[in-house]
Design a protein around this motif. Structure first.
Motif, PDB file in Angstrom:
ATOM      1  N   GLY A  68       1.044  -1.383   0.064  1.00  0.00           N
ATOM      2  CA  GLY A  68       0.188  -0.306  -0.189  1.00  0.00           C
ATOM      3  C   GLY A  68       1.194   0.906   0.319  1.00  0.00           C
ATOM      4  N   VAL A  69       2.115   1.137   0.944  1.00  0.00           N
ATOM      5  CA  VAL A  69       2.673   2.456   0.779  1.00  0.00           C
ATOM      6  C   VAL A  69       3.468   2.409  -0.562  1.00  0.00           C
ATOM      7  CG1 VAL A  69       5.267   3.178   1.532  1.00  0.00           C
ATOM      8  CG2 VAL A  69       3.409   2.365   3.460  1.00  0.00           C
ATOM      9  N   LEU A  70       3.954   1.817  -1.329  1.00  0.00           N
ATOM     10  CA  LEU A  70       4.901   1.562  -2.138  1.00  0.00           C
ATOM     11  C   LEU A  70       3.490   2.531  -3.549  1.00  0.00           C
ATOM     12  CD1 LEU A  70       6.960   0.978  -4.501  1.00  0.00           C
ATOM     13  CD2 LEU A  70       6.291  -1.557  -4.659  1.00  0.00           C
ATOM     14  N   MET A  71       2.547   1.508  -3.531  1.00  0.00           N
ATOM     15  CA  MET A  71       1.600   1.971  -4.437  1.00  0.00           C
ATOM     16  C   MET A  71       1.184   3.708  -4.753  1.00  0.00           C
ATOM     17  SD  MET A  71      -2.173  -1.218  -5.503  1.00  0.00           S
ATOM     18  CE  MET A  71      -1.366  -1.544  -3.443  1.00  0.00           C
ATOM     19  N   ALA A  72       0.558   3.976  -3.026  1.00  0.00           N
ATOM     20  CA  ALA A  72       0.563   5.534  -2.194  1.00  0.00           C
ATOM     21  C   ALA A  72       1.462   6.241  -3.335  1.00  0.00           C
ATOM     22  CB  ALA A  72       0.495   5.561  -1.223  1.00  0.00           C
ATOM     23  N   LEU A  73       2.754   5.558  -2.987  1.00  0.00           N
ATOM     24  CA  LEU A  73       4.568   6.923  -3.920  1.00  0.00           C
ATOM     25  C   LEU A  73       3.693   6.945  -4.915  1.00  0.00           C
ATOM     26  CD1 LEU A  73       6.807   5.132  -1.552  1.00  0.00           C
ATOM     27  CD2 LEU A  73       6.242   7.238  -1.437  1.00  0.00           C
ATOM     28  N   VAL A  74       3.374   6.154  -5.730  1.00  0.00           N
ATOM     29  CA  VAL A  74       3.458   5.638  -6.764  1.00  0.00           C
ATOM     30  C   VAL A  74       1.933   6.345  -7.691  1.00  0.00           C
ATOM     31  CG1 VAL A  74       3.517   3.993  -9.610  1.00  0.00           C
ATOM     32  CG2 VAL A  74       4.804   3.119  -6.983  1.00  0.00           C
ATOM     33  N   ASP A  75       1.002   6.683  -7.308  1.00  0.00           N
ATOM     34  CA  ASP A  75       0.029   7.101  -7.804  1.00  0.00           C
ATOM     35  C   ASP A  75      -0.043   8.780  -7.383  1.00  0.00           C
ATOM     36  OD1 ASP A  75      -2.387   7.297  -8.946  1.00  0.00           O
ATOM     37  OD2 ASP A  75      -3.621   7.067  -6.756  1.00  0.00           O
ATOM     38  N   GLY A  76       0.719   8.512  -5.958  1.00  0.00           N
ATOM     39  CA  GLY A  76       0.771  10.150  -5.810  1.00  0.00           C
ATOM     40  C   GLY A  76       1.972  10.940  -6.649  1.00  0.00           C
ATOM     41  N   ALA A  77       3.034  10.525  -7.467  1.00  0.00           N
ATOM     42  CA  ALA A  77       3.672  10.784  -8.405  1.00  0.00           C
ATOM     43  C   ALA A  77       3.176  10.971  -9.627  1.00  0.00           C
ATOM     44  CB  ALA A  77       4.659  10.262  -8.111  1.00  0.00           C
ATOM     45  N   VAL A  78       2.219   9.748  -9.907  1.00  0.00           N
ATOM     46  CA  VAL A  78       2.146   9.638 -11.218  1.00  0.00           C
ATOM     47  C   VAL A  78       1.067   9.655 -11.766  1.00  0.00           C
ATOM     48  CG1 VAL A  78       4.621   9.352 -13.055  1.00  0.00           C
ATOM     49  CG2 VAL A  78       3.365   7.635 -11.903  1.00  0.00           C
ATOM     50  N   HIS A  79      -0.321   9.314 -10.755  1.00  0.00           N
ATOM     51  CA  HIS A  79      -1.780   9.780 -10.945  1.00  0.00           C
ATOM     52  C   HIS A  79      -1.950   8.117 -11.563  1.00  0.00           C
ATOM     53  CE1 HIS A  79      -2.387  13.958 -10.249  1.00  0.00           C
ATOM     54  NE2 HIS A  79      -1.877  13.537  -9.571  1.00  0.00           N
ATOM     55  N   ARG A  80      -0.979   6.754 -11.065  1.00  0.00           N
ATOM     56  CA  ARG A  80      -1.184   5.303 -11.754  1.00  0.00           C
ATOM     57  C   ARG A  80      -1.102   4.182 -10.914  1.00  0.00           C
ATOM     58  NH1 ARG A  80       3.179   3.701 -16.476  1.00  0.00           N
ATOM     59  NH2 ARG A  80       2.043   1.312 -16.657  1.00  0.00           N
ATOM     60  N   LEU A  81      -2.020   3.170 -11.264  1.00  0.00           N
ATOM     61  CA  LEU A  81      -1.567   2.193 -10.295  1.00  0.00           C
ATOM     62  C   LEU A  81      -1.402   0.956 -11.185  1.00  0.00           C
ATOM     63  CD1 LEU A  81      -4.829   3.490  -7.727  1.00  0.00           C
ATOM     64  CD2 LEU A  81      -2.292   2.872  -7.298  1.00  0.00           C
TER      65      LEU A  81
END
Length: 254
Positions: free
Chosen positions: A111-124
């Motif tokens: 979840g932390v990793l997904m939040a970092l990626v989504d927060g950076a590039v709006h992508r999951l």
């Protein structure tokens, strides 16, 4: 004191596992934080290869081949490690030494990793959401077969919760694809299963909390004039925050 020893050990082990997992997330966050249709990054910002296999995917955001000015990339390793450790310890403190804790300790770093990626590039990316969904469902299924699961929990209800929340987010995606990505729909499988494990009221509370947090964030950006009504907002972090809050509420009430 003896009765609390398993819980103390569970919290301590969770914190250590969270710190270790968080320490190797920055490289993955850097590699996966790319725009749609772009390949995953395979080199540091200066062009040095990051390696192959798990070693190239997981690790701190540092490149030893770079000069000092280019040594760091991606999110701060210490901050990510500390955050993941704190979240894992908090979940373990509330859940206790129960079988379902294994599912949550898998889900928190992901979840932390997904939040970092989504927060950076709006992508999951699928490489994160699909394993998270499969792992959560499978581990909860195993937990349901073991003694000691929290009273009132149900694997069948977790599956139904995953299906219900996924259907709800799919409708939101169809109605407003510009405001809701399909990655959020896939993440709903994870969130729905985690919340449904503890009951329908927990599912409703966690899902609503995620929606509320996302709405508050979006309105805040508009009020601060950093966005308008058409600006896309990364919704994954708020879905995950709602899931975390819901799991803690469900576990504490069980």
């Amino acid at each position: 004191m003896n009765a609390s020893l398993p819980a103390v050990l569970a919290v301590s082990a969770a914190a250590v596992c969270g710190a270790a997992a968080g320490a190797v997330l920055p490289r993955a966050a850097y590699r996966l934080s790319v725009e749609p249709e772009e390949p995953w990054r395979t080199a540091c910002p200066a062009g040095h290869p990051l390696g192959r296999g798990l070693r190239g995917l997981l690790g701190p955001g540092r490149c030893r081949a770079c000069p000092a000015g280019y040594a760091a990339y991606g999110p701060n390793p210490a901050a990510v490690s500390a955050t993941t450790a704190l979240l894992c310890a908090a979940v373990a403190l509330v859940v206790g030494a129960r079988p379902e804790l294994a599912a949550w300790l898998l889900l928190v770093p992901l979840g932390v990793l997904m939040a970092l990626v989504d927060g950076a590039v709006h992508r999951l990316p699928d490489v994160l959401t699909l394993p998270a969904a499969a792992g959560t469902v499978a581990l909860l299924g195993v937990a349901a077969l073991l003694p000691g699961a929290a009273p009132g929990t149900s694997w069948t209800r977790a599956l139904l919760g995953a299906a219900a929340l996924t259907a709800f987010y799919f409708v939101l995606f169809v109605v407003n694809p510009a405001g809701m990505g399909f990655g959020d729909v896939k993440l709903a499988v994870v969130v729905g299963a985690a919340l449904g494990w503890y009951g329908w009221p927990v599912l409703l509370a966690g899902a609503f909390t995620g929606l509320l947090l996302g709405a508050v964030y979006g309105v805040g950006l508009v009020l601060l004039r950093r966005a308008d009504r058409r600006t896309a907002v990364p919704f994954g972090p708020f879905m995950l925050a709602g899931a975390l809050i819901g799991v803690c509420l469900g576990a504490s009430a069980a």
